[in-house]
Design a protein around this motif. Structure first.
Motif, short mmCIF file in Angstrom:
data_model
loop_
_atom_site.label_atom_id
_atom_site.label_comp_id
_atom_site.label_asym_id
_atom_site.label_seq_id
_atom_site.Cartn_x
_atom_site.Cartn_y
_atom_site.Cartn_z
N CYS A 16 0.80 -3.54 -10.67
CA CYS A 16 -0.63 -3.51 -10.99
C CYS A 16 -0.87 -3.84 -12.46
O CYS A 16 -1.98 -3.67 -12.97
CB CYS A 16 -1.24 -2.16 -10.62
N GLN B 138 5.21 -9.48 -19.26
CA GLN B 138 4.10 -9.71 -18.33
C GLN B 138 3.77 -11.19 -18.32
O GLN B 138 3.75 -11.83 -19.38
CB GLN B 138 2.88 -8.89 -18.74
N GLU C 232 13.58 5.00 -17.38
CA GLU C 232 12.28 5.55 -17.78
C GLU C 232 11.15 4.64 -17.27
O GLU C 232 10.14 5.12 -16.74
CB GLU C 232 12.24 5.67 -19.31
N ILE D 118 8.08 5.81 -14.75
CA ILE D 118 6.65 5.88 -15.08
C ILE D 118 5.84 4.73 -14.48
O ILE D 118 4.62 4.77 -14.53
CB ILE D 118 6.38 5.97 -16.60
N PRO E 105 3.45 3.03 -12.45
CA PRO E 105 2.48 3.69 -11.56
C PRO E 105 2.48 3.14 -10.15
O PRO E 105 2.02 3.80 -9.22
CB PRO E 105 1.14 3.41 -12.25
N ALA E 106 3.01 1.92 -9.99
CA ALA E 106 2.96 1.28 -8.68
C ALA E 106 4.31 1.29 -7.98
O ALA E 106 4.46 0.69 -6.92
CB ALA E 106 2.47 -0.16 -8.83
N ARG F 120 0.74 13.14 -8.61
CA ARG F 120 1.40 11.83 -8.55
C ARG F 120 1.53 11.37 -7.11
O ARG F 120 1.36 10.19 -6.81
CB ARG F 120 2.78 11.88 -9.22
N VAL G 175 0.10 -6.05 -22.53
CA VAL G 175 0.63 -5.54 -23.79
C VAL G 175 0.62 -6.60 -24.90
O VAL G 175 0.17 -6.34 -26.01
CB VAL G 175 2.06 -4.96 -23.57
N ARG H 80 3.48 6.55 -32.11
CA ARG H 80 3.49 6.13 -30.71
C ARG H 80 3.67 7.33 -29.78
O ARG H 80 2.91 7.52 -28.83
CB ARG H 80 4.62 5.12 -30.50
N PRO I 96 9.95 14.56 -25.45
CA PRO I 96 10.64 13.35 -24.96
C PRO I 96 9.95 12.68 -23.77
O PRO I 96 10.00 11.47 -23.64
CB PRO I 96 12.04 13.85 -24.59
N GLN J 182 5.19 10.53 -22.24
CA GLN J 182 4.60 9.35 -21.59
C GLN J 182 4.55 9.49 -20.06
O GLN J 182 3.96 8.65 -19.38
CB GLN J 182 5.38 8.08 -21.99
N HIS J 183 5.13 10.56 -19.54
CA HIS J 183 5.03 10.79 -18.10
C HIS J 183 3.65 11.35 -17.70
O HIS J 183 3.40 11.61 -16.53
CB HIS J 183 6.11 11.77 -17.63
N TYR K 291 -2.55 7.48 -12.13
CA TYR K 291 -1.25 7.06 -11.61
C TYR K 291 -1.55 6.24 -10.37
O TYR K 291 -2.62 6.34 -9.79
CB TYR K 291 -0.38 8.29 -11.30
N GLY K 292 -0.58 5.41 -9.98
CA GLY K 292 -0.83 4.56 -8.81
C GLY K 292 -1.49 3.25 -9.23
O GLY K 292 -1.64 2.97 -10.42
N ILE K 293 -1.92 2.50 -8.22
CA ILE K 293 -2.40 1.14 -8.48
C ILE K 293 -3.70 1.10 -9.28
O ILE K 293 -4.06 0.05 -9.79
CB ILE K 293 -2.59 0.36 -7.17
N GLN L 150 -4.15 2.93 -11.98
CA GLN L 150 -3.91 3.44 -13.33
C GLN L 150 -4.62 2.54 -14.34
O GLN L 150 -4.62 1.31 -14.23
CB GLN L 150 -2.41 3.50 -13.63
N CYS L 151 -5.18 3.17 -15.35
CA CYS L 151 -6.05 2.53 -16.34
C CYS L 151 -5.59 1.13 -16.73
O CYS L 151 -4.48 0.93 -17.21
CB CYS L 151 -6.15 3.40 -17.58
N GLN M 66 -5.15 0.64 -20.71
CA GLN M 66 -4.32 1.64 -21.40
C GLN M 66 -3.62 1.10 -22.64
O GLN M 66 -3.49 1.83 -23.63
CB GLN M 66 -3.32 2.28 -20.45
N ARG N 226 -4.20 2.78 -26.26
CA ARG N 226 -3.07 3.24 -27.08
C ARG N 226 -3.11 2.60 -28.46
O ARG N 226 -2.94 3.29 -29.48
CB ARG N 226 -1.75 2.87 -26.41
#
Lengths: 64, 407
Positions: free
Chosen positions: A11, A26, A50, A54, A56-57, B56, B112, B278, B341, B344-345, B351-353, B355-356, B359, B363
């Motif tokens: 996503c 990406q 990690e 994390i 999300p998809a 989640r 990003v 961060r 540590p 970021q979780h 969460y899922g499709i 998710q923002c 983001q 950030r």
């Protein structure tokens, strides 16, 4: 470590790129994940795990 | 379960005197009844999920629909989309495959590397707003950090990306403020929704007439021109991105700045080593968890979550502030620890499709603002006692209505 990605699930949240920028990127056209290195060095393994956690998809699969 | 006792409403207010705590009651529910039932404004009820693992599981499962017209969807007080049938909805209120198709049209704009390229601009905008704050004569009255910095920065950034004239920001802030108020009924919100749609409609028409170098123009000249989007889709895109881009980051900026003013040890560590920012931003996102009214879903099938069967047609509300304080995932969860540590979780972006989408931008804005404020205003402090700061317990997005500061 062997990484596979599922573009259909992705996503484009970009969390993997933040966590492991040497392994994930990406796509310019649509922001979907690009796997830069399917078998990264041991130094990248923690970051890759990690990223898979994390994502999300759940688009990143890691086999070790 | 007894049917006589009325169900409690969704917990919304932090305990008195503890503005950084999650809404009162969530911690007890997480321990004693992680999937409980809450009353909705419309007389119905929904499940309330308070544990990290369950949250989640729900948000990561597309059998839980985001479609506000799905049977059982817990409408009321939601942002960005009308619960009325036939009204224009953004893709945040859709399921795959339509959600996937639409979200992918704008994903690249928030990826990003695009955001990283924008970072010098975010720094320049922040510096200019800080310059203006320095010029204010504080002997007359304190500076309101919300109006001076927290709201204008994300507003300027999203206006730039969408190609919206910044002069119009007062209009959106007033309208989104109404749309995100928890104290108003759907009927009371309707005029604001109509006015916002009329404004955006005009904006989209202006882009059609004279496209510029921005997201809406690109959607017009590419997807709309190819017949992949209707005019109504364009309007829904613009509404969603504009509303989402305004209040969320603004409130995180205000709360983050305040919590660092009140935690000088953490502020000192960050000032000494800006590379910690961060992780600090992830922890601040976890700690403050500003989304207080959802996300919400409707079950499309019978699904068992954390040992509780949720039946098809039942609604679910996810308590982000509770999930992000779950001790099973975040030990010593009520402590702000910028070295945590696994910060970021957090599920502050969902969460899922769904998710923002923004983001990375959020950030970057937070990282730039926090670093800049700590460097340029090391003596910044609240100008009033914390008890006098108006917190947004009445809003879907938590934060401060105003944050008077001095230095």
């Amino acid at each position: 470590m062997q990484i596979t990605i599922d573009e259909a699930k992705c996503c484009g949240a970009g969390q993997c790129v933040l966590v492991a920028p040497e392994v994930f990127d990406q796509r310019d056209e649509d922001g979907i994940v690009v796997l830069l290195d399917a078998t990264p060095d041991a130094g990248q393994h923690a970051a890759v795990r990690e990223a898979a956690t994390i994502c999300p998809a759940a688009a990143i699969q890691v086999r070790e | 379960m007894t049917t006589t006792a009325p169900l409690p409403p969704l917990p919304a207010r932090p305990p008195s005197g503890c503005p950084f705590d999650p809404p009162e009651g969530l911690a007890r529910l997480r321990l004693e009844e992680p999937l409980s039932k809450v009353a909705l404004d419309n007389g119905g009820w929904a499940w309330l999920a308070t544990r990290y693992a369950d949250v989640r599981a729900i948000l990561g499962d597309t059998r839980f629909s985001s479609d506000t017209s799905a049977p059982g969807y817990p409408v009321s007080g939601m942002t960005g989309g009308s619960p009325r049938p036939g009204a224009t909805r953004g893709f945040i209120r859709m399921d795959p495959p339509e959600h996937t198709r639409l979200r992918r049209m704008v994903t690249r704009d928030f990826m990003v590397k695009r955001v990283e390229a924008l970072r010098p601009t975010l720094q320049r905008l922040t510096d200019e707003l800080c310059d203006a704050m320095e010029r204010v004569d504080r002997s007359e009255h304190p500076v309101d950090l919300v109006q001076a910095l927290a709201l204008p920065l994300p507003s300027l950034a999203i206006s730039l990306l969408l190609g919206v004239p910044y002069e119009d920001h007062d209009t959106f802030q007033r309208l989104t403020g109404t749309l995100l108020s928890r104290d108003l009924t759907e009927d009371q919100r309707e005029p604001a929704r109509v006015e916002l749609l009329a404004y955006i409609n005009q904006l989209v028409n202006a882009k059609k007439a004279a496209p510029g170098d921005d997201i809406i123009s690109r959607l017009v000249t590419e997807q709309y021109a190819r017949g992949e989007l209707t005019h109504e889709d364009l309007v829904a895109f613009a509404v969603l991105l504009l509303v989402a881009g305004h209040e969320t980051t603004a409130n995180m900026i205000g709360l983050s700045a305040l919590s660092l003013m009140l935690d000088q040890e953490t502020a000192g560590r960050l000032r000494e080593d800006p590379s910690l920012v961060r992780g600090a931003v992830e922890e601040l996102l976890r700690f403050h968890s500003i989304i207080r009214n959802g996300p919400r879903r409707a079950a499309l099938a019978d699904v068992e979550v954390g040992g509780q069967l949720i039946r098809r047609g039942e609604g679910v509300i996810v308590a982000v502030p509770s999930a992000n304080r779950d001790e099973d995932t975040f030990p010593d969860a009520d402590r702000l620890d910028i070295g945590r540590p696994n910060a970021q979780h957090h599920v502050a972006f969902g969460y899922g499709i769904h998710q923002c989408l923004g983001q990375a931008l959020a950030r970057a804005e937070l990282q730039v603002v926090i670093t800049t404020l700590l460097r340029r205003f090391p003596g910044m402090r609240p100008a009033v006692p914390v008890e006098e700061i108006p917190f947004r317990t009445d809003m879907v997005v938590y934060g401060c209505h105003a944050l008077p500061v001095t230095w």
